[in-house]
Design a protein around this motif. Structure first.
Motif, PDB file in Angstrom:
ATOM      1  N   LEU A 243      -5.289   0.888  -4.696  1.00 18.25           N
ATOM      2  CA  LEU A 243      -5.444   0.522  -3.342  1.00 18.25           C
ATOM      3  C   LEU A 243      -4.141  -0.174  -2.866  1.00 18.25           C
TER       4      LEU A 243
ATOM      5  N   THR B 210      -5.078  -8.769   0.283  1.00 18.54           N
ATOM      6  CA  THR B 210      -5.619  -8.987   1.855  1.00 18.54           C
ATOM      7  C   THR B 210      -7.215  -8.801   1.517  1.00 18.54           C
ATOM      8  N   LEU B 211      -7.684  -8.217   0.721  1.00 18.37           N
ATOM      9  CA  LEU B 211      -9.398  -8.225   0.456  1.00 18.37           C
ATOM     10  C   LEU B 211      -9.564  -9.156  -0.066  1.00 18.37           C
TER      11      LEU B 211
ATOM     12  N   VAL C  80      -9.532   1.001   5.446  1.00 15.54           N
ATOM     13  CA  VAL C  80      -9.079   1.456   4.279  1.00 15.54           C
ATOM     14  C   VAL C  80      -9.806   0.991   3.034  1.00 15.54           C
ATOM     15  N   ILE C  81     -10.343  -0.363   2.647  1.00  8.24           N
ATOM     16  CA  ILE C  81     -10.773  -0.813   1.721  1.00  8.24           C
ATOM     17  C   ILE C  81     -12.557  -0.108   1.732  1.00  8.24           C
TER      18      ILE C  81
ATOM     19  N   LEU D 225       1.764  -6.344   6.468  1.00 13.16           N
ATOM     20  CA  LEU D 225       0.794  -5.318   6.626  1.00 13.16           C
ATOM     21  C   LEU D 225       1.406  -4.187   7.214  1.00 13.16           C
TER      22      LEU D 225
ATOM     23  N   VAL E  48      -6.730  -2.084   7.903  1.00 13.90           N
ATOM     24  CA  VAL E  48      -6.983  -2.500   6.314  1.00 13.90           C
ATOM     25  C   VAL E  48      -8.279  -2.514   5.975  1.00 13.90           C
ATOM     26  N   LYS E  49      -9.281  -3.016   6.827  1.00 14.76           N
ATOM     27  CA  LYS E  49     -10.659  -3.305   6.485  1.00 14.76           C
ATOM     28  C   LYS E  49     -11.119  -1.678   6.348  1.00 14.76           C
TER      29      LYS E  49
ATOM     30  N   ALA F 297      -2.893  -4.650  -0.079  1.00 19.63           N
ATOM     31  CA  ALA F 297      -4.387  -4.464   0.209  1.00 19.63           C
ATOM     32  C   ALA F 297      -5.138  -5.140  -0.631  1.00 19.63           C
ATOM     33  N   CYS F 298      -5.056  -5.208  -2.164  1.00 12.86           N
ATOM     34  CA  CYS F 298      -5.902  -5.947  -2.643  1.00 12.86           C
ATOM     35  C   CYS F 298      -5.933  -7.500  -2.457  1.00 12.86           C
TER      36      CYS F 298
ATOM     37  N   TYR G 171       2.054  -0.458   5.563  1.00 13.57           N
ATOM     38  CA  TYR G 171       1.146   0.767   5.863  1.00 13.57           C
ATOM     39  C   TYR G 171       2.038   1.747   6.767  1.00 13.57           C
TER      40      TYR G 171
END
Length: 458
Positions: A84, A91-92, A128-129, A109, A125-126, A88-89, A113
């Motif tokens: 990821l 952000t998660l 993507v996750i 971000l 991003v959401k 991104a992690c 990206y």
């Protein structure tokens, strides 16, 4: 402009430091006695952490027998973070805390990206996750049809989840034994599931969103079905075409080159030979799993696969390498020059000079890292090690692939350290490394214009 460059510089530092921090923390966790069934050297724990976070797959120990359940869970987490990405992690984690993403974090971000605009970056991003977890979940379900009957419910589910994450993140690390997926060379479930996971992740998330968005427009009747492909962005078109071309070329080359090799696919029936050749072609796109012994491949097959590993997958996903779009862009630029044209054109679009310069820089830095690493290992290791195997190893490391001609555990600690550096650079991206060491441009360099002069080339 200055603020934009400072933000990009900060994003690069966050990415590089983030990966390094996760690697060191992972190495310490993997070094703990609770993570191991037998004592492990710290450099082996560090190498395993590097190959996991950099989603490569080269290993100096056998994960299946070396690590306990706790150690394998650490491996799984490191692979997921590596796939990821650190940003991104992070952000998660903020999502899970239900914390609002600040403007500054949104800008980071956006730079990470490569988005065109700030609006909608958090939503992207959401996607993507969620998309990652959805595809990995589907892959785990498909693997379960094989692993649950073979290993039981609990272990079968664990193996299904681990290998779905490892395949989608292009890590190529398995916990089945020391033979990767070679025992399943004729198994359609394992082959098809792994191939689909590798291809989907290798296309890149931006291609996903473009394909899905255009397909919805076709379903709603906004775009005729026959125009579906023409409505895709240029990057999506190139990624899809290059992926298909390279997969077909790799499959046919391996099929013909290894057809009579009894140590690889020679003993299989025609359908099984085709499936094994397709898997070999797909896995060189930065995956790392294998169904035929890599050390038994003919020299020409190793060289061709090394080229595929160097090219890698498409940008915006979990794949490594210099990327398919970079390769085709430079090819088109050469074709334009040979034909006497001025602009690099593709499908009715002009590729900018700045885009070309970026791609050229990526190729040159990656090639420099590849050559330097290859020569360093050849100097360190005895002459008994074949050049083709070293090339295969270093192409695999810089392309974050993970395929090896049975060489990684045999190398000295210094050579293994060289591979760790190459994997780290490959995961960050050659351009990121170049920009970090290049420093900031002096203001006068952006406004002055020097006289031109021709030099002889070629």
């Amino acid at each position: 402009m200055r603020n934009k460059k400072n933000i990009r510089w900060n994003t690069l530092r966050i990415t590089a430091a983030g990966f390094l921090g996760v690697i060191l923390l992972g190495a310490m966790l993997l070094y703990l006695p609770v993570s191991n069934t037998q004592p492990i050297a710290f450099i082996d724990a560090l190498f395993t952490a590097v190959t996991s976070v950099c989603v490569t797959g080269l290993v100096t120990v056998v994960p299946a027998s070396q690590f306990t359940l706790f150690g394998k869970i650490i491996l799984l987490v490191l692979i997921q973070i590596g796939g990821l990405g650190v940003i991104a992690c992070a952000t998660l984690f903020l999502f899970l805390l239900n914390r609002r993403i600040t403007i500054q974090e949104r800008v980071v971000l956006k730079e990470a990206y490569g988005a065109d605009r700030l609006g909608g970056i958090v939503k992207m991003v959401k996607k993507v996750i969620l998309g990652t977890f959805a595809v990995e979940g589907a892959g785990a379900v498909m693997y379960a049809f094989q692993f649950i009957p073979e290993y039981g419910v609990i272990r079968g589910i664990g193996y299904s989840v681990f290998h779905a994450v490892s395949a989608f993140c292009n890590a190529g690390i398995d916990i089945l034994g020391n033979n990767s997926l070679a025992d399943y060379v004729t198994n359609p479930i394992i082959n098809v599931t792994t191939i689909l996971l590798i291809i989907l992740s290798g296309l890149g998330f931006t291609v996903w969103f473009d394909v899905i968005g255009t397909s919805r427009r076709v379903i709603r009747g906004e775009v005729p079905t026959r125009w579906w492909f023409t409505r895709l962005r240029l990057q999506s078109k190139l990624a899809l075409l290059m992926t298909g071309t390279l997969l077909l070329a790799g499959t046919l080359f391996v099929l013909f080159a290894e057809n009579g090799n009894p140590e690889t696919i020679g003993g299989l029936n025609p359908g099984q030979k085709l499936m094994a050749s397709l898997f070999q072609s797909v896995t060189t796109r930065t995956a790392g799993f294998f169904t035929v012994p890599q050390g038994a491949l003919h020299a020409e097959s190793k060289l061709f696969c090394a080229i595929l590993m160097f090219i890698g997958g498409s940008p915006g996903g979990t794949a490594g390498g210099v990327k398919t779009t970079t390769f085709v862009m430079l090819f088109l630029a050469c074709l334009t020059f040979v034909r006497g044209g001025n602009d690099t054109e593709c499908m009715g679009k002009k590729i900018t000079v700045a885009n070309f310069r970026t791609g050229f820089c990526v190729i040159m830095v990656a090639f420099a890292v590849f050559i330097t690493g290859t020569i360093a290992i050849l100097i360190i290791e005895p002459d008994s090690i074949l050049l083709e195997n070293v090339i295969y190893e270093t192409a695999s490391a810089v392309g974050t692939v993970g395929l090896t001609a049975d060489l990684t555990p045999q190398l000295s600690r210094i050579s293994q350290s060289v591979l760790m550096v190459m994997m780290y650079i490959g995961r960050l991206g050659p351009l990121t490394l170049a920009l970090m060491f290049a420093g900031k441009t002096h203001p006068r360099d952006r406004i002055r214009s020097l006289p031109e002069e021709q030099i002889m080339v070629g």
